[in-house]
Write a protein that holds these residues in place. Sequence first.
Motif, PDB file in Angstrom:
ATOM      1  N   ASP A  57       4.823  -0.862   2.534  1.00  0.00           N
ATOM      2  CA  ASP A  57       3.557   0.158   3.023  1.00  0.00           C
ATOM      3  C   ASP A  57       4.839   1.507   2.605  1.00  0.00           C
TER       4      ASP A  57
ATOM      5  N   MET B 260       6.436   4.614   2.608  1.00  0.00           N
ATOM      6  CA  MET B 260       7.785   4.926   3.446  1.00  0.00           C
ATOM      7  C   MET B 260       8.620   4.307   4.459  1.00  0.00           C
ATOM      8  N   ASN B 261       7.078   3.796   5.173  1.00  0.00           N
ATOM      9  CA  ASN B 261       7.472   2.824   6.564  1.00  0.00           C
ATOM     10  C   ASN B 261       8.499   1.341   6.287  1.00  0.00           C
TER      11      ASN B 261
ATOM     12  N   HIS C 127      -0.840  -2.206   9.450  1.00  0.00           N
ATOM     13  CA  HIS C 127      -1.369  -1.658  10.531  1.00  0.00           C
ATOM     14  C   HIS C 127      -2.923  -1.783  10.935  1.00  0.00           C
TER      15      HIS C 127
ATOM     16  N   GLN D 210       0.291   4.674   1.604  1.00  0.00           N
ATOM     17  CA  GLN D 210       0.639   5.090   2.906  1.00  0.00           C
ATOM     18  C   GLN D 210       0.793   3.908   3.993  1.00  0.00           C
ATOM     19  N   SER D 211       1.943   4.585   4.805  1.00  0.00           N
ATOM     20  CA  SER D 211       2.388   4.058   5.233  1.00  0.00           C
ATOM     21  C   SER D 211       1.355   3.834   6.754  1.00  0.00           C
ATOM     22  N   GLY D 212       1.833   2.375   7.165  1.00  0.00           N
ATOM     23  CA  GLY D 212       0.716   2.064   8.543  1.00  0.00           C
ATOM     24  C   GLY D 212      -0.469   1.598   7.849  1.00  0.00           C
TER      25      GLY D 212
ATOM     26  N   HIS E 251       1.024  -1.606   0.234  1.00  0.00           N
ATOM     27  CA  HIS E 251       0.256  -0.309   0.000  1.00  0.00           C
ATOM     28  C   HIS E 251       1.148   0.914  -0.157  1.00  0.00           C
TER      29      HIS E 251
END
Lengths: 420, 308
Positions: free
Chosen positions: B131, B133-134, B116, B111-113, B109
Amino acid sequence: MRILIKNGLVIDPVKQSREIRNIYIENGIFVSGNGFVTDREIDAEGKAVMPGLIDAHCHLREPGFEYREDIVSGTRSAARGGFTTIACMPNTSPVCDNAAIVEYIIHKAEEQGSCRVLPIGAVTKGQKGSELAEIGLMAEAGIVAVSDDGRPVEQSDMMRKAMIYANQFGLRVISHCEDMSLADGHMNEGIVSTELGLKGIPAAAEEIMVARDIILSEYLNIPIHLAHLSTARSIDLVRMAKDRGVPVTCETCPHYFTLNEEAVRGFNTMAKMNPPLRPESDREAIIAGLVDGTIDIIATDHAPHHADEKEIEFALANNGIVGFETAFALAYTWLVRSGRMSLEKMLAKFTTDPAKILGQKLGTIDSGSPADLIIADLENSFVFDKKQIVGKAKNTPYDGFELYGKIVMTVQGGKIRYEA
Amino acid sequence: MQLISKDLLGLKELSKEEISLILDTADTMRLVLSANSKKTSHLQGKSVVTLFYENSTRTRLSFEMASKFMGASSANISASGSSVKKGESLIDTARTIDSMATDIVIMRHQQSGAPHLIASKINASVINAGDGMNEHPTQALLDMMTIRKHKGTLEGLKVAIVGDLLHSRVARSNLWGLSKMGAQVYLAGPATMVPPGIERTPAILCSKVEDAVKDADVVMGLRVQLERQQSGLFPSVSEYARFFSISEDVLKMAKSDAILMHPGPCNHGVEMPTAVYDSPQSVINEQVSNGVAVRMAVLYLLTSRRNQ
C-alpha cells in the motif's frame, strides 16, 4: 421580547472581571434593570453568563456545497456551540468574490439563520491569485475582511496590492499561510508520516509564508491577520514581529492545542486537516502563544464535509473538521480548567479580540450593545457525542471526549437561538 | 499459537512471535513446494480474491500460485477492468467482493492505508500486498525467510538496505520486521530520498553506501523509479549509479559470505550491475521461490484462524 437572566456568574472579557448579577434584555439589546418587566425569566444560578462567541473563520459551504452544510444548518450548529456571530470564508461555488454573493449570504442568514453571519470576501477573483476581486463593492455590501482561505495568495506582489487596497476600505487580509511547493502532502512531515508511509507537509511550508506576510505588513505598515497557525516557529515569528510593533494578528484553532499528529495513526481521516496536526512540541508552543497573548484569537475553521469525503483512502480524504459545537468546551477544558489561563482571558479570544480584528462593535455585555450572550455549565463534565451534532456534517475527531463547558443557552439579538 | 488479527496489514502490527510463526510455517510450506505433487488441501473450499490497483508480476502471481497449490478457488480483479473504472469507491468494491462469500482479499493499492480502510469494513481477511509508501509485509517476510535460511537466525545480523528509502514500502516493512527480530538495519541512499525522522527509528543511516555495506551479512538493493529523476530527487541516472549503486567493489566490503537481495524488478546498471545481480552471492531468484512459500503460510494461518 424582554428577558431577565438572573443569578448567573457574569464574565466580562472587556473589564476582565466576574460578578454574580442579573442581565436585562429588551428590543434585542442589553438594558439596565430599572423598572424592568420581563416576559421570560431565566435562572442562571451556578452557571456562567458570557457575551456571545465570535468566530472569525468558518466555512458554511453555501452557495455550492449544500450537501456538506448550508447557511441554515451551519448557523444552527454555531448557535449550539455558543456562537452568535460567525465570519464565513469565501471558498464557495461560485466563490464569494462579488457583492451579489455577499448580499445573498447576508440576506439568507438574516431571514433563516440562527446567528449573525459576516461574510469574508475573496482577495482575488475566483481565488485564483491573479486579479483583485471587487473588494470595494464587497465592502459596501458588508464583508468584514478579505481572504483566499483554502489557498494562499502565492505571488508576493499580489499580496502587497491586496493589503494596500483592502486597507483603503478599512479591511484586513486574512492570510492562509502555505508555500504550495512545499505542501504537497497529507499530514505533518516527520516520524509519524514516515511510519505511516504518507507524504508529509513540513512546518516550513507554513512558516515561510508567515515570515513573508510579516515582512510585507512591516514594510507597508498595514495590518494583516494570519489564519490557523499551527507551529512553534510561526508563533515565534509573530511574537518577534509584535515586539517590533508590526501590526500583525493571528489565530489558532482548538485542534492545534488539543491534538497532535499522533491522532493520524490508524489512517484516521478525522485527524486530517490543513495545516496538519503537528508534533506535541508544537501543540505546547501554541498553548504558550495563547497564554502570553501572541495568539490573538481562537477560531474554529469549521470545515464540514460529507461522510463520503472522509470515509475513503487517507490521501484522497478532504481536509478539515467541524468545529462550532466543540470549540468552547475544548478551549475551556484545555486552557482554563487545566489552569493555563483565566476564563476572562480565554473568553476575550472568542469575543472582544475577534470583534476588533473584524472591525465590529460586538463581544460585550454593556448596556446598549446587541444582546448576544451565552450561558454555560462550567462545573459538570459531558461526553461529546457526534450523533447529536446539529450541523449537517459530523466530521469530528472528538467523538466520545469528556469535556467541560457545555453551552446551555445561546441568545443572539435578544432572541433565544439555542436552548439545551 | 495463531495470528492475532484477522488481517495482515503490516509488520508494524505484528509481534515478534507472530513473525516467527509465519516464518516457521513458511519453512514447512517450502517442503511442500519441493515435493513432487504440490497439491495440499489447506484452503479446500476457501475463496481468495486478489484486488490489484497497481501492476505486479511477482506478488500477484505468487499469491495466485499459493492459493491454487492449497486448493482455494481464486479470482482476480484489477482496477483497469472493473467497476473501479466506472468510479466505484474502494469501500463499495470491497463490500461487493465481501458479499460473494470471500474468505481472503489480497489487495495492492497506490494509497497508504487503503487495506486498513477496507479491513475495518468487511468480514473477509485482508492481506496487504503493498500500500503506497507504507508497507509490503509479505515481501519483507519472504526476505526474512531467505535471510534466516542462509544465516540460521536474524538476531544480531547487520542488514544494509540501499536505494530509494523514501518511497519504498519494502524498505519500511523490512525495517520494522528485521528490527523486531533483532537484526540491525543500516540504510543508505540519496539524501533527497531519506524519509523524515528516520533517526527516530531503530535504523542507522549512513551517508555513504560503503559505510552501510561494510561488514554486512545482508545487502539489499531497492528499486528506484527512474521517473523520480524528473521530480528533482537526483540529477541523472548515471550520477545515481555512480554514488548509490551496489557495485562489485561495494559488495566486496560486505562480509565474504554476505548475501545480496533485491525485491525486483531491478534496473540493471542502476541499482546494481548485472554482474552483481548474477553473482554467486545473489539470492534474488530464491527470494521469488520463498515468496510462494511465505504466501502459502500467510493464507494458511489466516484461514485456520477464521476456522476457529
